[in-house]
Motif scaffolding. Structure first.
Motif, PDB file in Angstrom:
ATOM      1  N   VAL A   6      62.409 103.793 -39.491  1.00 41.06           N
ATOM      2  CA  VAL A   6      63.322 104.711 -39.765  1.00 41.06           C
ATOM      3  C   VAL A   6      63.432 104.332 -41.426  1.00 41.06           C
ATOM      4  O   VAL A   6      63.217 103.234 -42.133  1.00 41.06           O
ATOM      5  CB  VAL A   6      64.841 104.387 -39.361  1.00 41.06           C
ATOM      6  CG1 VAL A   6      65.117 104.911 -38.008  1.00 41.06           C
ATOM      7  CG2 VAL A   6      65.222 102.801 -39.627  1.00 41.06           C
ATOM      8  N   THR A  11      69.646 104.251 -39.438  1.00 38.61           N
ATOM      9  CA  THR A  11      70.062 103.714 -37.767  1.00 38.61           C
ATOM     10  C   THR A  11      69.297 105.072 -37.177  1.00 38.61           C
ATOM     11  O   THR A  11      69.643 105.958 -37.224  1.00 38.61           O
ATOM     12  CB  THR A  11      71.487 103.854 -37.587  1.00 38.61           C
ATOM     13  OG1 THR A  11      72.159 103.064 -38.626  1.00 38.61           O
ATOM     14  CG2 THR A  11      71.468 103.166 -36.271  1.00 38.61           C
ATOM     15  N   PRO A  12      68.407 104.471 -36.311  1.00 39.73           N
ATOM     16  CA  PRO A  12      67.548 105.342 -35.401  1.00 39.73           C
ATOM     17  C   PRO A  12      68.431 105.694 -34.217  1.00 39.73           C
ATOM     18  O   PRO A  12      69.534 105.128 -33.926  1.00 39.73           O
ATOM     19  CB  PRO A  12      66.407 104.500 -34.949  1.00 39.73           C
ATOM     20  CG  PRO A  12      66.744 103.103 -35.255  1.00 39.73           C
ATOM     21  CD  PRO A  12      67.960 103.098 -36.258  1.00 39.73           C
ATOM     22  N   ALA A  13      68.219 106.733 -33.734  1.00 42.20           N
ATOM     23  CA  ALA A  13      68.789 107.290 -32.351  1.00 42.20           C
ATOM     24  C   ALA A  13      68.462 106.222 -31.436  1.00 42.20           C
ATOM     25  O   ALA A  13      67.610 105.450 -31.133  1.00 42.20           O
ATOM     26  CB  ALA A  13      68.455 108.416 -32.072  1.00 42.20           C
ATOM     27  N   PRO A  14      69.599 106.001 -30.530  1.00 44.43           N
ATOM     28  CA  PRO A  14      69.273 105.070 -29.343  1.00 44.43           C
ATOM     29  C   PRO A  14      67.909 105.434 -28.524  1.00 44.43           C
ATOM     30  O   PRO A  14      67.087 104.745 -28.160  1.00 44.43           O
ATOM     31  CB  PRO A  14      70.444 105.281 -28.368  1.00 44.43           C
ATOM     32  CG  PRO A  14      71.487 105.755 -29.369  1.00 44.43           C
ATOM     33  CD  PRO A  14      70.784 106.319 -30.333  1.00 44.43           C
ATOM     34  N   SER A  15      67.755 106.668 -28.406  1.00 41.18           N
ATOM     35  CA  SER A  15      66.261 107.248 -27.584  1.00 41.18           C
ATOM     36  C   SER A  15      65.157 106.542 -28.439  1.00 41.18           C
ATOM     37  O   SER A  15      64.116 106.338 -27.650  1.00 41.18           O
ATOM     38  CB  SER A  15      66.448 108.578 -27.637  1.00 41.18           C
ATOM     39  OG  SER A  15      66.463 109.324 -28.805  1.00 41.18           O
ATOM     40  N   VAL A  16      65.006 106.625 -29.729  1.00 40.85           N
ATOM     41  CA  VAL A  16      64.111 106.309 -30.613  1.00 40.85           C
ATOM     42  C   VAL A  16      63.766 104.658 -30.260  1.00 40.85           C
ATOM     43  O   VAL A  16      62.754 104.136 -30.376  1.00 40.85           O
ATOM     44  CB  VAL A  16      64.176 106.575 -31.778  1.00 40.85           C
ATOM     45  CG1 VAL A  16      62.794 105.671 -32.646  1.00 40.85           C
ATOM     46  CG2 VAL A  16      64.185 108.014 -32.106  1.00 40.85           C
ATOM     47  N   TRP A  34      71.800  98.062 -35.625  1.00 41.48           N
ATOM     48  CA  TRP A  34      72.029  99.504 -35.048  1.00 41.48           C
ATOM     49  C   TRP A  34      73.085  99.514 -34.138  1.00 41.48           C
ATOM     50  O   TRP A  34      73.612 100.616 -34.124  1.00 41.48           O
ATOM     51  CB  TRP A  34      70.671  99.743 -34.689  1.00 41.48           C
ATOM     52  CG  TRP A  34      69.547  99.873 -35.427  1.00 41.48           C
ATOM     53  CD1 TRP A  34      69.771 100.253 -36.775  1.00 41.48           C
ATOM     54  CD2 TRP A  34      68.054  99.766 -35.360  1.00 41.48           C
ATOM     55  NE1 TRP A  34      68.312  99.931 -37.482  1.00 41.48           N
ATOM     56  CE2 TRP A  34      67.489  99.802 -36.642  1.00 41.48           C
ATOM     57  CE3 TRP A  34      67.348  99.313 -34.352  1.00 41.48           C
ATOM     58  CZ2 TRP A  34      66.035  99.685 -36.732  1.00 41.48           C
ATOM     59  CZ3 TRP A  34      65.933  99.402 -34.370  1.00 41.48           C
ATOM     60  CH2 TRP A  34      65.307  99.270 -35.687  1.00 41.48           C
ATOM     61  N   TRP A  38      75.860 102.152 -33.705  1.00 40.10           N
ATOM     62  CA  TRP A  38      76.343 103.169 -32.810  1.00 40.10           C
ATOM     63  C   TRP A  38      77.892 102.761 -32.343  1.00 40.10           C
ATOM     64  O   TRP A  38      78.565 103.732 -32.102  1.00 40.10           O
ATOM     65  CB  TRP A  38      75.460 102.865 -31.923  1.00 40.10           C
ATOM     66  CG  TRP A  38      73.784 103.222 -31.861  1.00 40.10           C
ATOM     67  CD1 TRP A  38      73.387 104.022 -32.652  1.00 40.10           C
ATOM     68  CD2 TRP A  38      72.880 102.373 -31.455  1.00 40.10           C
ATOM     69  NE1 TRP A  38      72.001 103.741 -32.915  1.00 40.10           N
ATOM     70  CE2 TRP A  38      71.628 102.969 -32.052  1.00 40.10           C
ATOM     71  CE3 TRP A  38      72.601 101.394 -30.456  1.00 40.10           C
ATOM     72  CZ2 TRP A  38      70.358 102.562 -31.714  1.00 40.10           C
ATOM     73  CZ3 TRP A  38      71.529 100.891 -30.284  1.00 40.10           C
ATOM     74  CH2 TRP A  38      70.264 101.373 -30.657  1.00 40.10           C
ATOM     75  N   GLU A  41      79.955 104.840 -34.533  1.00 39.58           N
ATOM     76  CA  GLU A  41      79.914 106.122 -34.387  1.00 39.58           C
ATOM     77  C   GLU A  41      80.636 106.467 -33.178  1.00 39.58           C
ATOM     78  O   GLU A  41      80.524 107.677 -32.814  1.00 39.58           O
ATOM     79  CB  GLU A  41      78.270 106.668 -34.255  1.00 39.58           C
ATOM     80  CG  GLU A  41      77.610 106.508 -35.612  1.00 39.58           C
ATOM     81  CD  GLU A  41      76.379 106.501 -35.483  1.00 39.58           C
ATOM     82  OE1 GLU A  41      75.646 106.931 -34.002  1.00 39.58           O
ATOM     83  OE2 GLU A  41      75.264 106.310 -36.235  1.00 39.58           O
ATOM     84  N   ILE A  74      70.883 106.271 -21.745  1.00 37.69           N
ATOM     85  CA  ILE A  74      69.479 106.404 -22.443  1.00 37.69           C
ATOM     86  C   ILE A  74      68.512 105.889 -21.468  1.00 37.69           C
ATOM     87  O   ILE A  74      68.609 104.723 -21.102  1.00 37.69           O
ATOM     88  CB  ILE A  74      69.244 105.858 -23.884  1.00 37.69           C
ATOM     89  CG1 ILE A  74      70.405 106.565 -24.680  1.00 37.69           C
ATOM     90  CG2 ILE A  74      67.925 106.011 -24.198  1.00 37.69           C
ATOM     91  CD1 ILE A  74      70.225 107.828 -25.120  1.00 37.69           C
ATOM     92  N   ASP A  90      60.779 112.616 -33.202  1.00 36.64           N
ATOM     93  CA  ASP A  90      61.890 111.900 -34.537  1.00 36.64           C
ATOM     94  C   ASP A  90      61.191 111.848 -35.873  1.00 36.64           C
ATOM     95  O   ASP A  90      61.749 112.212 -36.834  1.00 36.64           O
ATOM     96  CB  ASP A  90      62.319 110.594 -34.025  1.00 36.64           C
ATOM     97  CG  ASP A  90      63.329 109.972 -34.838  1.00 36.64           C
ATOM     98  OD1 ASP A  90      64.294 110.843 -34.628  1.00 36.64           O
ATOM     99  OD2 ASP A  90      63.353 108.863 -35.404  1.00 36.64           O
TER     100      ASP A  90
END
Length: 166
Positions: A6, A11-16, A34, A38, A41, A74, A90
């Motif tokens: 990133v 902050t990357p997505a949890p899937s990443v 991270w 999350w 969020e 996830i 991504d």
């Protein structure tokens, strides 16, 4: 793998992060941060809260991360190719919206390919095909190289078809 996936401390997505874990490319020092992001969020769960409270370089990150991913619904990618697809998608999206430049994307693609031990199925992916682009950076071909990477990003996201143009 030591590089972050990133730019600019995003902050990357949890899937990443799940894909990074699958590839053995996880930046363990960043995971607690991270997890805290999350939580801020609105994502919540006991394992995620515990993960956010850990220190860096804590082995417990590896122990808690699968449970935290499960709390967030996830799935961990099954295999290198599936993980590479998540990361490449991504990277491509970040490049095409201007969150990451082509040089950074090329460097991250190279890291994924190297970390997959040059798996032919990973190299065959649209972004995987540009894995050696960093070798050519800085030469007279720079504008063409940037365009090649952008086109690979479009192809990775299937945005180069007849309904999307190039």
């Amino acid at each position: 793998m030591t590089g972050r996936f990133v730019p600019d401390n995003a902050t990357p997505a949890p899937s990443v992060v799940a894909a990074q874990l699958t590839l053995g490319a996880l930046d363990i020092d960043r995971v607690p941060w991270w997890a805290a992001q999350w939580l801020s969020e609105g994502i919540d769960g006991p394992a995620l809260r515990e993960l956010a409270g850990l220190g860096t370089r804590d082995q417990a990150v590896y122990d808690l991360l699968p449970a935290a991913m499960a709390e967030m619904a996830i799935d961990l990618p099954t295999g290198q190719v599936a993980a590479a697809v998540v990361i490449f998608n991504d990277l491509a999206a970040m490049c095409l919206v201007g969150r990451a430049d082509e040089r950074w994307v090329a460097a991250k693609v190279e890291e994924v390919v190297v970390n997959s031990d040059y798996a032919p199925e990973v190299v065959a992916l649209p972004l995987g095909k540009i894995w050696n682009a960093p070798d050519y950076w800085g030469g007279e071909w720079l504008p063409e190289l940037r365009e090649l990477i952008r086109k690979a990003c479009q192809h990775q996201l299937h945005l180069d078809g007849p309904n999307h143009g190039s």
